[in-house]
Design an enzyme around this catalytic site. Sequence first.
Site: not given
Ligand code: UD1
Length: 399
Positions: A222
């Site tokens: 991811h």
């Molecule tokens: C975040 C952390 C990363 C960690 C990862 C684990 C930062 C910079 N990165 O990255 O270190 O390894 O979490 O998962 O904080 N989304 C959903 N549902 C959710 C949460 C997120 O659909 O419950 C989607 C969001 O809308 C977004 C994507 O997943 O499009 C990424 O979410 P985001 O919180 O930006 O960062 P991660 O890539 O999850």
Amino acid sequence: MANHSAPARILCIAGARPNFMKVAPVLAALRRRNGLAPILVHTGQHYDPQMSGQFFKELGLPAPDVNLEVGSGNHATQTAEIMARFDPVLERTAPACVLVVGDVNSTLACALVAAKRGVPLAHVEAGLRSYDRTMPEEINRLVVDQLADLLFTSEAGALINLQREGIPTERVHFVGNVMVDTLLANAERAIPVAHTLAASGVEPARAVPFLEAGRLLLVTLHRPSNVDDPSTLQGLVAGLCDLARLRPMLFILHPRSRARLEQAGLGEQLEAAGCVLLPPQGYLAMLGLQRHASLVLTDSGGIQEETTALGIPCFTLRTTTERPVTVEEGTNQLVPPEPDAIRTAFGTFLKNGGKGAKRRPALWDGMAAERIATVLDHRFAGARCPSTDVSSSKGTPGP
Ligand code: UD1
């Protein structure tokens, strides 16, 4: 003068999936200390039941005292929104200390607010460095460690990184790994792979090859550097497809990765090669999958540690790691995210069965959270905390 009757409030921050398994043992250890009163703040960075809610249930975490419900956004809006929503909570709860874990945007945002309000800051998992500033997590780690008053480290090399950055050694406490506390406490509760596959709708006949001993390849990816760049993602998928043709492969999809694979039409390629794509799994299902895997291929931080603790070979599909002890002493091996590198490393794995662990790293013994609680107890128990209503925005873990 200290008020010895009021326990010192410790605001514990959790926001994203990898935070929940780190904060759970710390919260439990703090609750066992009479002089300390932990308060759980969920920023809501992760909010899906799959990414958040199920971890609260499985890990026995209490419903957060406060839920900031910040949700998704790019790094700047997400960080800024958490700061704006956390600031009044900090003012209202007037804690003796703010405790943050790991390296996600929630960690950075709450650390900045605490430091600017002059509230002592404790950082769990301090001092890890990939020395790759293109990783958002590396920026978060660097800043949080500069701001922290108490730095709790999980591997011995972290102290050297911190000393290099001018952080006084007396602030640093080598306590061990809280992720391993959670892993050891839950090992017996791991969900069998057959249950996980059935729960995800995989037909019993289709599940058979995945259940055979010593065969399963387990994939999670991811990191933005791997999944956001189409050519890197394409190369990774090409390499993984080759492996999936040889061995049963399960790919557990983070929402970010699912979106990118769909955009690029690469999910079908993986499925055509025999790979089964599954939605994000809970903690106990992931534990069961890792234990059963012959090899894990990942770019996660935590899974590098969990595979080392479990003695399962791991390819980290990156060129750097912030957790070098997993390579030096554990089962982890860095494999660049390129098809040829993946094929070559897998060829070696097929010949030699993969890398075994030399030993479990020092203090990865299930007692890290207790050591943290001892330091905080010593430092803050008896600190004056004005009485306040912390529950005025009582939250829920997620939908
Ligand atoms: C975040 C952390 C990363 C960690 C990862 C684990 C930062 C910079 N990165 O990255 O270190 O390894 O979490 O998962 O904080 N989304 C959903 N549902 C959710 C949460 C997120 O659909 O419950 C989607 C969001 O809308 C977004 C994507 O997943 O499009 C990424 O979410 P985001 O919180 O930006 O960062 P991660 O890539 O999850």
